[in-house]
Design an enzyme around this catalytic site. Structure first.
Site, PDB file in Angstrom:
ATOM      1  N   GLU A  98      44.442  68.113  54.004  1.00 18.52           N
ATOM      2  CA  GLU A  98      43.024  68.110  54.371  1.00 18.52           C
ATOM      3  C   GLU A  98      42.825  67.837  55.851  1.00 18.52           C
ATOM      4  O   GLU A  98      42.036  68.514  56.523  1.00 18.52           O
ATOM      5  CB  GLU A  98      42.282  67.072  53.517  1.00 18.52           C
ATOM      6  CG  GLU A  98      40.861  66.771  53.960  1.00 18.52           C
ATOM      7  CD  GLU A  98      39.905  67.938  53.780  1.00 18.52           C
ATOM      8  OE1 GLU A  98      38.713  67.781  54.104  1.00 18.52           O
ATOM      9  OE2 GLU A  98      40.330  69.015  53.316  1.00 18.52           O
ATOM     10  N   HIS A 101      43.848  70.716  58.127  1.00 18.67           N
ATOM     11  CA  HIS A 101      42.789  71.731  58.138  1.00 18.67           C
ATOM     12  C   HIS A 101      41.690  71.343  59.132  1.00 18.67           C
ATOM     13  O   HIS A 101      41.197  72.186  59.883  1.00 18.67           O
ATOM     14  CB  HIS A 101      42.217  71.887  56.730  1.00 18.67           C
ATOM     15  CG  HIS A 101      41.092  72.863  56.641  1.00 18.67           C
ATOM     16  ND1 HIS A 101      41.206  74.173  57.010  1.00 18.67           N
ATOM     17  CD2 HIS A 101      39.805  72.717  56.227  1.00 18.67           C
ATOM     18  CE1 HIS A 101      40.070  74.800  56.818  1.00 18.67           C
ATOM     19  NE2 HIS A 101      39.191  73.938  56.356  1.00 18.67           N
ATOM     20  N   HIS A 163      30.478  77.559  52.939  1.00 19.09           N
ATOM     21  CA  HIS A 163      31.478  77.245  53.960  1.00 19.09           C
ATOM     22  C   HIS A 163      32.430  78.427  54.153  1.00 19.09           C
ATOM     23  O   HIS A 163      32.753  78.812  55.289  1.00 19.09           O
ATOM     24  CB  HIS A 163      32.242  75.990  53.535  1.00 19.09           C
ATOM     25  CG  HIS A 163      33.163  75.439  54.568  1.00 19.09           C
ATOM     26  ND1 HIS A 163      32.757  75.102  55.835  1.00 19.09           N
ATOM     27  CD2 HIS A 163      34.493  75.148  54.532  1.00 19.09           C
ATOM     28  CE1 HIS A 163      33.769  74.624  56.529  1.00 19.09           C
ATOM     29  NE2 HIS A 163      34.845  74.659  55.759  1.00 19.09           N
ATOM     30  N   HIS A 271      33.210  89.347  39.011  1.00 17.80           N
ATOM     31  CA  HIS A 271      34.073  89.584  40.179  1.00 17.80           C
ATOM     32  C   HIS A 271      35.062  90.711  39.888  1.00 17.80           C
ATOM     33  O   HIS A 271      35.292  91.586  40.732  1.00 17.80           O
ATOM     34  CB  HIS A 271      34.821  88.303  40.526  1.00 17.80           C
ATOM     35  CG  HIS A 271      35.805  88.452  41.653  1.00 17.80           C
ATOM     36  ND1 HIS A 271      35.439  88.835  42.921  1.00 17.80           N
ATOM     37  CD2 HIS A 271      37.152  88.269  41.697  1.00 17.80           C
ATOM     38  CE1 HIS A 271      36.502  88.877  43.704  1.00 17.80           C
ATOM     39  NE2 HIS A 271      37.557  88.556  42.981  1.00 17.80           N
ATOM     40  N   HIS A 329      45.666  86.466  48.394  1.00 18.15           N
ATOM     41  CA  HIS A 329      44.463  87.186  47.957  1.00 18.15           C
ATOM     42  C   HIS A 329      43.272  86.804  48.831  1.00 18.15           C
ATOM     43  O   HIS A 329      42.479  87.673  49.230  1.00 18.15           O
ATOM     44  CB  HIS A 329      44.172  86.844  46.496  1.00 18.15           C
ATOM     45  CG  HIS A 329      43.188  87.764  45.850  1.00 18.15           C
ATOM     46  ND1 HIS A 329      43.404  89.115  45.678  1.00 18.15           N
ATOM     47  CD2 HIS A 329      41.955  87.529  45.313  1.00 18.15           C
ATOM     48  CE1 HIS A 329      42.373  89.668  45.077  1.00 18.15           C
ATOM     49  NE2 HIS A 329      41.472  88.729  44.852  1.00 18.15           N
TER      50      HIS A 329
END
Length: 366
Positions: A98, A101, A163, A271, A329
């Site tokens: 985290e 990032h 986000h 989706h 992906h």
């Protein structure tokens, strides 16, 4: 703590900045734009890695980790939280994922500050207004706010999804800025008729990315366990109302109850079905765009990444959501967006050159 975080972000940003400066080239601004674009793409992929490893709450506060600049300094609090909930969201590994990032995001922020500064300082030399670079700086600040809300609102799906989409918008803006600063190139006026189809394809892709983000943020990837059917049915039982209620907690309905499995199936199924529409349209568009050599390698790369995106999407289902395929992906979606924005830009230039004869240099700056 804030000062220490700022220093970390600055030090990371100095690596690409130093590379650009020591090259001694007149194209420093253009190179810095494309390096920032590349790092933003990497940041998007690392963000998906953070989410897919359940590290989004590895540090449950923001911008630091338990009020400290690094997990190393917060190790006592992290170990205590891990001892209370050994399978919970806080572990030392997740805290580092985290915080890394966040560090990388701060470095990209520093690069965008630099780009905005140079855009204003060199606006006459660059022969372009500095507003796009300035807007991207504002956008990354908004993106940072949503990053904070992602943590403080406990991974609420609409916040996490927004986000992600803001990150894609930032990437698109950087691609447009980079294309505007590329060296002048010849354009086939005939490819200008692909401008509207390129816009439509980009819009379809953005919708599909948003749907994919909704699948990921709701952890609905394995809601359908087979392919081409979904849990053995072509049209399974689905709960669209709860599945597509936007303002709710992760794993809960708007009323606070646990979200039914049928809602996750609805998210996944929509989706999946829309993916066929996007694949068919973008495949058709890429085949048409290949007829125009002036569009470069983008149409061929678009076909390649469409195939890879299909393979990674299927592998998420067939191979039970492997981390590498899931991250690939997410990254593939960002690359497809990069290619489509590039094609929109180039077909727009081609259409302009077909209607208004303007110098090549000016066209490249439009």
């Amino acid at each position: 703590m804030l000062f220490q975080l700022g220093i970390i972000g600055l030090l990371l940003a100095l690596i690409p900045l130093t590379y650009v400066m020591v090259r001694g080239s007149r194209d420093r601004y253009r190179k810095l734009v494309w390096i920032t674009t590349f790092l933003t793409l990497d940041l998007i992929m690392f963000g998906s890695f953070t989410r897919l490893t359940d590290s989004g709450l590895g540090c449950p506060d923001w911008p630091g980790c338990y009020g400290r600049a690094t997990p190393f300094h917060a190790s006592e609090a992290i170990r205590a939280a891990e001892a209370l909930m050994p399978t919970g969201p806080v572990t030392m590994a997740k805290a580092w994922i985290e915080m890394l990032h966040r560090y990388f995001a701060m470095a990209v922020g520093v690069l965008l500050i630099t780009l905005a500064f140079l855009a204003w300082r060199k606006r006459k030399e660059l022969c372009q207004p500095p507003w796009l670079a300035t807007g991207l700086l504002v956008l990354v600040c908004i993106q940072g706010a949503f990053g904070a809300w992602t943590v403080t609102m406990k991974l609420q799906p609409i916040i996490v999804g927004t986000h992600l989409m803001l990150a894609m918008l930032l990437l698109s803006g950087l691609i447009w800025l980079g294309s505007r600063n590329d060296r002048p190139r010849q354009h086939d006026p005939g490819s200008g008729k692909l401008y509207l189809p390129a816009l439509i394809g980009t819009a379809l892709l953005v919708i599909q990315i948003a749907l994919g983000g909704w699948v990921s943020t709701n952890y609905a990837v394995l809601a359908c366990t087979d392919f081409p059917l979904c849990n053995g049915e072509l049209v399974p039982r689905m709960d669209f109302q709860h599945g597509f209620t936007l303002w709710r907690e992760l794993g809960k309905t708007a009323a606070g109850d646990y979200i039914p499995r049928e809602a996750l199936v609805a998210i996944h199924w929509v989706h999946r079905m829309f993916a066929f529409v996007v694949l068919a349209y973008l495949g058709w568009f890429a085949m048409r765009a290949r007829r125009y050599p002036a569009l470069g390698r983008s149409p061929r790369l678009l076909l390649l990444f469409l195939g890879l995106q299909l393979l990674t999407g299927l592998s998420n289902i067939v191979l039970d959501w492997p981390l590498v395929a899931a991250v690939a992906h997410n990254g593939g979606a960002a690359v497809l967006l990069l290619l489509m924005v590039r094609l929109v830009y180039n077909t727009r230039l081609a259409r302009q050159s077909a209607t208004v004869p303007i110098p090549a240099v000016s066209a490249a700056r439009t």
